[in-house]
Scaffold this motif. Structure first.
Motif, mmCIF file in Angstrom:
data_model
loop_
_atom_site.group_PDB
_atom_site.id
_atom_site.type_symbol
_atom_site.label_atom_id
_atom_site.label_comp_id
_atom_site.label_asym_id
_atom_site.label_seq_id
_atom_site.Cartn_x
_atom_site.Cartn_y
_atom_site.Cartn_z
ATOM 1 N N GLN A 110 -2.242 9.456 -18.350
ATOM 2 C CA GLN A 110 -2.976 8.980 -17.169
ATOM 3 C C GLN A 110 -2.542 7.567 -16.817
ATOM 4 N N VAL A 111 -2.476 7.331 -15.526
ATOM 5 C CA VAL A 111 -2.014 6.022 -15.054
ATOM 6 C C VAL A 111 -3.025 4.946 -15.438
ATOM 7 N N ILE A 112 -2.505 3.848 -15.921
ATOM 8 C CA ILE A 112 -3.389 2.733 -16.300
ATOM 9 C C ILE A 112 -3.560 1.824 -15.077
ATOM 10 N N ILE A 113 -4.798 1.536 -14.790
ATOM 11 C CA ILE A 113 -5.049 0.668 -13.626
ATOM 12 C C ILE A 113 -5.708 -0.623 -14.099
ATOM 13 N N ASP A 114 -5.594 -1.642 -13.255
ATOM 14 C CA ASP A 114 -6.182 -2.916 -13.680
ATOM 15 C C ASP A 114 -7.690 -2.941 -13.374
ATOM 16 N N GLU A 115 -8.327 -4.005 -13.853
ATOM 17 C CA GLU A 115 -9.785 -4.111 -13.760
ATOM 18 C C GLU A 115 -10.278 -4.130 -12.310
ATOM 19 N N GLU A 116 -9.513 -4.851 -11.500
ATOM 20 C CA GLU A 116 -9.906 -5.001 -10.095
ATOM 21 C C GLU A 116 -9.914 -3.643 -9.388
ATOM 22 N N GLU A 117 -8.848 -2.891 -9.653
ATOM 23 C CA GLU A 117 -8.761 -1.571 -9.029
ATOM 24 C C GLU A 117 -9.896 -0.675 -9.524
ATOM 25 N N PHE A 118 -10.195 -0.806 -10.795
ATOM 26 C CA PHE A 118 -11.265 -0.004 -11.383
ATOM 27 C C PHE A 118 -12.617 -0.323 -10.712
ATOM 28 N N HIS B 15 -3.348 -1.556 -3.753
ATOM 29 C CA HIS B 15 -3.183 -1.608 -5.206
ATOM 30 C C HIS B 15 -2.221 -0.528 -5.672
ATOM 31 N N LYS B 16 -2.417 0.658 -5.098
ATOM 32 C CA LYS B 16 -1.615 1.802 -5.520
ATOM 33 C C LYS B 16 -0.143 1.563 -5.203
ATOM 34 N N GLN B 17 0.063 1.068 -3.961
ATOM 35 C CA GLN B 17 1.436 0.795 -3.523
ATOM 36 C C GLN B 17 2.098 -0.213 -4.477
ATOM 37 N N LYS B 18 1.320 -1.272 -4.747
ATOM 38 C CA LYS B 18 1.837 -2.344 -5.589
ATOM 39 C C LYS B 18 2.193 -1.784 -6.968
ATOM 40 N N ARG B 19 1.255 -0.965 -7.463
ATOM 41 C CA ARG B 19 1.454 -0.370 -8.777
ATOM 42 C C ARG B 19 2.744 0.442 -8.817
ATOM 43 N N ARG B 20 2.930 1.218 -7.751
ATOM 44 C CA ARG B 20 4.111 2.079 -7.705
ATOM 45 C C ARG B 20 5.388 1.248 -7.647
ATOM 46 N N GLN B 21 5.298 0.176 -6.869
ATOM 47 C CA GLN B 21 6.499 -0.667 -6.739
ATOM 48 C C GLN B 21 6.834 -1.363 -8.055
ATOM 49 N N GLU B 22 5.780 -1.826 -8.708
ATOM 50 C CA GLU B 22 6.017 -2.588 -9.940
ATOM 51 C C GLU B 22 6.252 -1.697 -11.154
ATOM 52 N N GLY B 23 6.022 -0.438 -10.973
ATOM 53 C CA GLY B 23 6.190 0.506 -12.078
ATOM 54 C C GLY B 23 4.848 0.799 -12.730
ATOM 55 N N GLU B 24 4.581 2.089 -12.937
ATOM 56 C CA GLU B 24 3.269 2.464 -13.460
ATOM 57 C C GLU B 24 3.299 2.645 -14.968
ATOM 58 N N ARG C 157 20.503 3.699 2.546
ATOM 59 C CA ARG C 157 19.791 3.063 1.426
ATOM 60 C C ARG C 157 18.386 2.678 1.869
ATOM 61 N N LEU C 158 17.448 3.175 1.114
ATOM 62 C CA LEU C 158 16.039 2.903 1.462
ATOM 63 C C LEU C 158 15.547 1.729 0.631
ATOM 64 N N GLY C 159 14.945 0.764 1.271
ATOM 65 C CA GLY C 159 14.464 -0.427 0.567
ATOM 66 C C GLY C 159 13.265 -0.120 -0.311
ATOM 67 N N SER C 160 13.175 -0.853 -1.420
ATOM 68 C CA SER C 160 12.044 -0.598 -2.331
ATOM 69 C C SER C 160 10.725 -1.082 -1.726
ATOM 70 N N ASP C 161 10.811 -1.904 -0.671
ATOM 71 C CA ASP C 161 9.569 -2.335 0.009
ATOM 72 C C ASP C 161 9.010 -1.230 0.898
ATOM 73 N N ASN C 162 9.755 -0.117 0.949
ATOM 74 C CA ASN C 162 9.328 1.022 1.768
ATOM 75 C C ASN C 162 9.290 0.696 3.249
ATOM 76 N N LYS C 163 10.024 -0.347 3.628
ATOM 77 C CA LYS C 163 10.036 -0.720 5.034
ATOM 78 C C LYS C 163 11.449 -0.893 5.583
#
Ligand code: ATP
Length: 786
Positions: free
Chosen positions: A595-603, A579-588, A82-88
């Motif tokens: 197209q993937v929606i990104i937040d203002e900070e990432e933009f 940001h990308k990792q977080k996005r993937r973990q939280e669901g895109e 079982r692989l953890g969702s934290d990727n670690k």
């Protein structure tokens, strides 16, 4: 397949036989829990970034980073792995053995936490995660090691070298080489050399995979692992310039690879110094496990590095001054789960090994050192040039030793007592001049400004020891800057022609022996030349030099700017990755176009990165332009320098060595063609001849106030006269005196000629030469009589 919804759980359920090991692991786990949260992110980001965290010592111990790569499979054992969702984190679940009976307390669940899981990860992603930071750090001077460990066929070779068939599937080694060359290209001031070696350890024997004749099976192989002052090295291993493909394909992928360990090493050198050794090890290991257990245990004093060739070779890579990253390759299938478990245990232990990476010396510092070295080189060249101009090619710029002082003293005393005719050493000569403040006299009939400048130079150098000029120049003219002065002189020359005059202050009085002038030194003459005949070429030389220095400074600052931009870009890239990792973990979330929606900070980070990239590109282009300009200016400067020297040599010979009459004869229409008299035959008045001449002059001009008596003083070379002067003619050669217009000292001027028509002439100049070459006794009049 991956189980992204699996809950990460850090638990350790143990079996009896593993109790001891379990306790140790639990203890470590507790410590880890405390440190981990603060430590982990910073360690990874430190390793993966180009920059040193502010306020943290780079000597702080760092753990070996451990990653796990799962080989893609269609039969992923989801119920067991079982692989953890934290990727670690990764959990292994093995069902209880039925043989264990009713009381079966053997461990069934294992949980591991590592620095990252690479599941279904592309080669690019693996490189970015595992190797990129380490290679960047290698370019900053830190040694680095990337190791692949795992069961046979689990993908170690694939991770390290990749497949030759598809470019995008190239592995860590080719990508690392690419990154190194790319980075090196950005530092245009630095020559970076990359060399490689490839070692195979097979059955405790060492093989050089890049020495075609000495591959495995060859008896001549004489490699051995040695401990040297610089660390462990393999004696006899060939190191090659960075062209690897052919040889790797011949040797690297041999059929028996599963039983061998291969170490590919890149040596990154800048300007001759070995900077970095980035090693790659791609094979499964057994002694290494014991070593790692020992390294991970802080209580262990003895580390068994020498028990195998592999562990010996790895001595500096594990627990030393090196950044180390481990990739553990595992299978995803159920049938390999036992092996997978063992590999993960190894990975966890490796994760506890610490090292204290120490840089060998970063490139960025190297760049500024390079600029300073170039500057020193330039200054040295100038010193050599000055030395050549003053004929002091062997001149030492160090203070004189006691022995040298004694030698000079003795020579001077001998010379003054008349024991020796000449002082041999040119350096002695020059020091003599400066010590006694002796001045020179020049047999020059045409250059009145020459004397004036010499006087000014002397004043400048000696702090106005001479009386002020009496040429009618006002005070303001004396305080002019040299360039302004030169400009005005030029104008004066154009307006009034040659203004040689008797009123010039350089004319010494016979009573004042201090004013006696020895010949002009070449150095002083050169200074003068730069202001007169060589003025234009000297101006061009100076302009080029100014531009060159300016461009070098600019290129240095642009290089620094580029480095700083690069660091900023890396920082932003990391932030974006997070940001990308977080996005993937939280669901895109996707928009209607998919197209993937990104937040203002990432933009805004993306925009900033774009901006920085453009600046970086512009800076890089500017740096290349500057480099070209620097090269061009350097060439121009070299040309100017050569021209300046050659023109000066001609000028010097003409103005200093040649007496006026010879010069006159050499003029167009004169009776001597250039080349008839060798310039090296320095024309000087023989002492005896001159003495007699002075006497004649004194008696011939006893009561003429405008006449000037030749100087007398201690400078009397006692050379034997071989000349045969015509005294009757000598009597006629006197300086024209305004009050006695009928008398002329120039043999070419008939007596009675009006003073204004008399070309400028000086009789008070005398030529005394002290150097190592013997000059033939020869006099002006004898020359004229030819
Ligand atoms: N991540 C991956 N993606 C695609 N193919 C892979 C991957 N990992 C391994 N393979 C393939 O699996 C095969 C075995 O891999 P590889 O040779 O790298 O194993 P290895 O660990 O080096 O084995 P050995 O220890 O026996 O040398 C190769 O054909 C390789 O291309």
């Amino acid at each position: 397949m991956a189980t992204p919804d699996a809950t990460p759980e850090l638990s350790l359920v143990g079996s009896q036989e593993q109790e001891q090991e379990k306790e140790q692991d639990q203890e470590q786990e507790k410590e880890r829990e405390q440190d981990e949260d603060q430590d982990e992110e910073s360690i990874i980001s430190l390793l993966l970034s180009d920059t040193e965290p502010k306020g943290k010592s780079h000597r702080a111990p760092k753990r070996v980073l451990a990653f796990v790569r799962v080989k893609p499979t269609a039969h992923f054992a989801q119920d067991m792995i079982r692989l953890g969702s934290d990727n670690k984190s990764i959990e292994i679940y093995i069902q209880k053995s039925p043989r264990g009976g009713a009381v079966n307390n053997s461990q069934t669940d294992w949980s591991f936490k590592l620095d990252g899981l690479l599941h279904n990860a592309s080669q690019e992603m693996v490189y970015e995660t595992v190797a990129k930071g380490l290679v960047s750090r290698a370019l900053q001077g830190y040694n680095g090691t990337i190791m692949c460990y795992g069961q046979t066929g689990a993908g170690k070779t694939y991770t390290m070298t990749g497949t030759a068939s598809e470019y995008r599937n190239r592995g860590i080694i080719p990508r690392a080489i690419q990154q190194i060359f790319k980075s090196a290209a950005e530092f245009l001031n630095i020559m970076v050399a990359v060399r490689i070696s490839y070692l195979e350890i097979y059955n405790e024997a060492l093989f050089d995979l890049l020495a075609p004749a000495l591959g495995r099976g060859c008896k001549d192989n004489q490699l051995s692992v040695m401990d040297g002052p610089q660390g462990v090295y393999v004696k006899g291993l060939s190191i090659h310039p960075g062209e690897t493909n052919r040889v790797i394909s011949e040797h690297g992928l041999n059929k028996n690879s599963s039983r061998s360990h291969c170490i590919f090493t890149m040596y990154i050198e800048s300007e001759g110094q070995v900077r970095v050794e980035a090693s790659y090890i791609n094979k499964s290991l057994s002694f290494l496990e014991q070593l790692v257990i020992a390294l991970a245990d802080p209580r262990r004093e003895h580390i068994p590095f020498r028990q195998s060739k592999l562990t010996h070779v790895l001595k500096d890579s594990l627990g030393g001054k090196c950044n180390t990253v481990l990739v553990t390759n595992i299978y995803g299938e159920a049938e390999h789960v036992e092996e997978t478990l063992s590999s993960l245990r190894f990975a966890t232990r490796m994760n506890w090994v610490t090292a204290e990476p120490v840089p060998n010396g970063p490139f960025y510092q190297e760049a500024s050192v390079k600029v300073l070295e170039e500057e020193i080189q330039l200054l040295k060249q100038e010193l050599i040039m000055q030395g050549n101009l003053t004929s002091h090619s062997l001149m030492s710029y160090n203070p004189l030793t006691t022995a040298q002082r004694a030698e000079i003293k003795s020579q001077v005393q001998k010379y003054l007592r008349g024991v020796i005719e000449e002082i041999d050493e040119e350096e002695v000569e020059s020091r003599l001049w400066s010590k006694y403040g002796l001045r020179y006299m020049i047999e020059s009939g045409s250059s009145s400004t020459f004397d004036l400048h010499v006087e000014e130079e002397q004043e400048h150098m000696e702090g106005s020891r001479s009386p002020p000029p009496e040429t009618g120049q006002d005070e303001s003219s004396q305080s002019k800057t040299p360039s302004k002065d030169l400009e005005e002189e030029e104008e004066e020359k154009e307006e009034g022609g040659d203004q040689d005059s008797d009123e010039e202050p350089t004319i010494p009085s016979s009573e004042d022996s201090q004013d006696l002038r020895p010949p002009v030194s070449k150095q002083e003459a050169f200074e003068l030349f730069k202001k007169e005949s060589g003025r234009e070429i000297h101006r061009i030389f100076r302009d080029n030099k100014r531009i060159l220095i300016d461009r070098k400074k600019r290129s240095h600052s642009v290089a620094q700017q580029i480095n700083s931009l690069k660091q900023q870009m890396e920082g932003i890239k990391e932030a974006l990755e997070a940001h990308k990792q977080k996005r993937r973990q939280e669901g895109e979330y996707m928009d209607e176009k998919g197209q993937v929606i990104i937040d203002e900070e990432e933009f805004s980070l993306i925009l900033k990165l774009k901006e920085l990239k453009e600046e970086h590109r512009a800076g890089f282009t500017e740096l290349q332009d500057l480099k070209a300009e620097i090269q061009y200016c350097q060439q121009l400067m070299d040309k100017c320098r050569k021209r300046l020297i050659s023109e000066f040599e001609i000028w010097y010979n003409e103005n200093v060595h040649l007496p006026k009459a010879v010069k006159k004869a050499l003029e167009p229409g004169g009776n001597i063609r250039p080349g008839m008299i060798p310039l090296k035959r320095v024309m000087c008045l023989d002492e005896d001849v001159q003495d007699k001449f002075e006497r004649v002059q004194e008696t011939a001009l006893p009561d003429c106030p405008g006449s000037v008596k030749p100087s007398t003083g201690p400078w009397r070379p006692s050379g034997k006269s071989t000349g045969n002067p015509d005294w009757s003619r000598l009597r006629g050669r006197r300086k024209p005196c305004p009050s006695c217009p009928s008398r002329s000292l120039d043999p070419s001027i008939p007596e009675g000629m009006p003073p204004q028509e008399v070309p400028p002439a000086r009789i008070h100049h005398r030529f005394i030469k002290i150097n190592s070459r013997k000059s033939e006794p020869h006099n002006l009049w004898a020359g004229r009589e030819l």
